[in-house]
Design a protein around this motif. Structure first.
Motif, short mmCIF file in Angstrom:
data_model
loop_
_atom_site.label_atom_id
_atom_site.label_comp_id
_atom_site.label_asym_id
_atom_site.label_seq_id
_atom_site.Cartn_x
_atom_site.Cartn_y
_atom_site.Cartn_z
N ALA A 170 -3.58 14.44 10.60
CA ALA A 170 -2.42 14.76 11.43
C ALA A 170 -2.64 16.01 12.27
CB ALA A 170 -1.18 14.94 10.55
N GLY A 171 -3.16 17.06 11.65
CA GLY A 171 -3.41 18.30 12.36
C GLY A 171 -4.46 18.15 13.45
N PHE B 57 3.12 4.64 16.03
CA PHE B 57 3.16 4.85 14.58
C PHE B 57 4.35 4.15 13.93
CE2 PHE B 57 0.04 8.20 15.19
CZ PHE B 57 -0.63 8.22 13.99
N THR B 58 5.43 3.96 14.67
CA THR B 58 6.64 3.38 14.07
C THR B 58 6.80 1.89 14.36
OG1 THR B 58 7.91 4.09 16.02
CG2 THR B 58 7.91 5.55 14.10
N PRO C 155 -3.22 -8.31 5.51
CA PRO C 155 -2.44 -8.78 4.36
C PRO C 155 -1.18 -7.94 4.15
CG PRO C 155 -4.77 -8.61 3.80
CD PRO C 155 -4.60 -7.98 5.15
N LYS C 156 -0.15 -8.56 3.56
CA LYS C 156 1.15 -7.88 3.40
C LYS C 156 1.06 -6.60 2.59
CE LYS C 156 4.21 -11.85 4.06
NZ LYS C 156 5.26 -12.70 3.47
N LEU C 157 0.27 -6.61 1.51
CA LEU C 157 0.14 -5.41 0.69
C LEU C 157 -0.48 -4.26 1.48
CD1 LEU C 157 -0.92 -6.75 -2.83
CD2 LEU C 157 1.23 -5.65 -2.19
N LYS C 158 -1.46 -4.60 2.30
CA LYS C 158 -2.09 -3.57 3.13
C LYS C 158 -1.12 -3.05 4.18
CE LYS C 158 -7.08 -4.14 2.83
NZ LYS C 158 -8.34 -4.28 3.59
N ILE C 159 -0.27 -3.94 4.70
CA ILE C 159 0.74 -3.52 5.69
C ILE C 159 1.67 -2.47 5.07
CG2 ILE C 159 2.79 -4.27 6.96
CD1 ILE C 159 1.32 -6.86 7.59
N ILE C 160 2.10 -2.73 3.82
CA ILE C 160 2.97 -1.79 3.12
C ILE C 160 2.26 -0.44 2.94
CG2 ILE C 160 4.13 -1.30 0.93
CD1 ILE C 160 4.56 -4.37 0.68
N PHE C 161 0.99 -0.50 2.50
CA PHE C 161 0.20 0.72 2.28
C PHE C 161 0.02 1.49 3.58
CE2 PHE C 161 -4.06 2.68 2.36
CZ PHE C 161 -3.87 3.67 1.39
N TYR C 162 -0.40 0.79 4.65
CA TYR C 162 -0.65 1.46 5.93
C TYR C 162 0.64 2.00 6.55
CZ TYR C 162 -5.49 -0.21 5.96
OH TYR C 162 -6.81 -0.43 5.65
N THR C 163 1.76 1.33 6.31
CA THR C 163 3.04 1.81 6.82
C THR C 163 3.39 3.17 6.21
OG1 THR C 163 3.84 -0.44 7.19
CG2 THR C 163 5.50 1.30 7.04
N ILE C 164 3.14 3.30 4.91
CA ILE C 164 3.39 4.57 4.22
C ILE C 164 2.46 5.66 4.77
CG2 ILE C 164 3.25 5.77 2.00
CD1 ILE C 164 4.00 3.05 0.71
N ILE C 165 1.18 5.31 4.95
CA ILE C 165 0.19 6.27 5.46
C ILE C 165 0.54 6.69 6.89
CG2 ILE C 165 -2.22 6.58 6.14
CD1 ILE C 165 -1.77 6.69 3.13
N ARG C 166 0.95 5.71 7.71
CA ARG C 166 1.30 6.03 9.10
C ARG C 166 2.49 6.99 9.15
NH1 ARG C 166 1.02 1.12 13.39
NH2 ARG C 166 2.81 0.32 12.24
N LEU D 190 2.28 10.58 10.87
CA LEU D 190 3.19 10.85 11.98
C LEU D 190 3.99 12.13 11.75
CD1 LEU D 190 4.62 10.10 14.63
CD2 LEU D 190 6.17 8.65 13.28
N GLY D 191 4.51 12.29 10.53
CA GLY D 191 5.29 13.49 10.23
C GLY D 191 4.47 14.76 10.42
N GLY D 192 3.24 14.73 9.93
CA GLY D 192 2.36 15.89 10.07
C GLY D 192 1.95 16.14 11.51
N TYR D 193 1.69 15.06 12.23
CA TYR D 193 1.31 15.17 13.64
C TYR D 193 2.43 15.82 14.46
CZ TYR D 193 1.35 13.41 18.46
OH TYR D 193 1.48 13.31 19.82
N LEU D 194 3.67 15.33 14.29
CA LEU D 194 4.80 15.87 15.05
C LEU D 194 5.04 17.34 14.73
CD1 LEU D 194 7.31 12.89 14.83
CD2 LEU D 194 6.13 13.70 16.89
N LYS D 195 4.97 17.67 13.46
CA LYS D 195 5.18 19.07 13.05
C LYS D 195 4.13 19.98 13.69
CE LYS D 195 5.54 22.01 8.94
NZ LYS D 195 5.49 22.05 7.45
N ALA D 196 2.86 19.54 13.65
CA ALA D 196 1.78 20.36 14.20
C ALA D 196 1.85 20.44 15.72
CB ALA D 196 0.43 19.78 13.77
N TYR D 197 2.16 19.32 16.38
CA TYR D 197 2.22 19.33 17.85
C TYR D 197 3.38 20.22 18.33
CZ TYR D 197 1.95 17.97 22.70
OH TYR D 197 1.83 18.03 24.07
N LYS D 198 4.52 20.13 17.67
CA LYS D 198 5.67 20.94 18.08
C LYS D 198 5.37 22.43 17.89
CE LYS D 198 8.69 18.49 15.66
NZ LYS D 198 10.00 18.03 15.08
#
Length: 283
Positions: free
Chosen positions: A103-104, A202-203, A212-223, A227-235
């Motif tokens: 993210a940073g 990201f959203t 696969p659906k399980l990977k979608i769930i995992f990647y959604t959490i990671i994204r 995203l949260g870290g990216y926005l905090k650092a960019y701001k």
């Protein structure tokens, strides 16, 4: 070396070493690659990627050089430096702790691009107005389109370099270098527009088709985490506000539909656009 209109044969190229959403990648001599687009690709868009990548390299936004176009039978391609690295997304495969650094790094690279100025890229507002007249945006009626154009006109102007497809897969780590690729959609304008588009990717952006659906769930959490870290650092780097980013949400939706028009995203993006237009463009 001028590769403009250089022709290859399928047999001389061999098999692609990678296959993307829009093109095959082939290894060439002299540590170069050929990005060979599928037959349905528009030559005008390929020309634009050549122009954008050359300008991005000239301005210091990327270390990847572009050598022009090539042709293989009925398919056009572009020749680039071959990058012998891996994407930011894949760094945690080697060292899981890298997940907390993505993210940073992403925010820092994006901020650095936005400090570069150029008049050679198309203005994002011009691109957005063109998207509004394209087939994927035909679900909007004339009144809604005029509302969108009026809203876009009120947004801040700028001449910062915008990538408009900025995410970890488009950052290649090669040794100590972090090299940004895929400049087809680059433009000039307000940095907030580019941040808003990365937020949308990201959203709402589709993961690789067939995931696969399980990977979608995992990647959604990671994204969500990245995203949260990216926005905090960019701001923190830029001083940009949430309101400045949110103001570009409607244009980001228009751009995504107008340039990509991905079937799995269509209903969700359309409903968001209609809701925002009814609300005067405000989130």
């Amino acid at each position: 070396m001028d590769y403009q209109n250089k022709e290859y044969s399928k047999t001389s190229l061999g098999k692609p070493f990678a296959i993307g959403r829009s093109a095959d990648l082939f290894a060439l001599p002299e540590n170069q690659i050929l990005k060979l687009f599928f037959p349905e690709a528009k030559e005008s868009e390929i020309d634009l990627e050549v122009t954008n990548t050359i300008e991005a390299h000239k301005q210091g936004a990327t270390k990847m050089r572009c050598y022009g176009k090539a042709k293989v039978e009925n398919r056009f391609g572009i020749i680039f430096d071959r990058l012998n690295g891996i994407s930011l997304t894949k760094l945690p495969d080697k060292n899981p702790l890298e997940l907390f650094q993505i993210a940073g790094k992403l925010a820092k690279l994006h901020y650095e691009i936005h400090q570069l100025k150029s008049e050679r890229f198309k203005d994002i507002k011009e691109i957005l107005n063109h998207c509004l007249e394209s087939a994927p945006l035909s679900f909007l009626n004339a009144t809604e389109k005029e509302k969108a154009k009026t809203y876009i006109a009120t947004l801040p102007n700028g001449n910062s370099i915008l990538h408009l497809d900025f995410h970890p897969e488009n950052v290649i780590v090669e040794g100590k270098d972090e090299i940004i690729i895929d400049w087809m959609t680059a433009a000039k304008g307000s940095p907030a527009a580019d941040v808003a588009f990365t937020f949308l990717l990201f959203t709402d952006g589709e993961l690789w088709p067939g995931t696969p659906k399980l990977k979608i769930i995992f990647y959604t959490i990671i994204r969500k985490f990245i995203l949260g870290g990216y926005l905090k650092a960019y701001k923190k780097l830029s001083g940009i506000t949430d309101a400045e980013i949110s103001a570009w949400r409607l244009p980001a939706l228009i751009l995504r539909m107008g340039l990509w028009d991905i079937a799995s995203e269509r209903d969700g993006l359309r409903s968001q656009a209609i809701r925002l237009l009814a609300n005067g463009g405000e989130v």
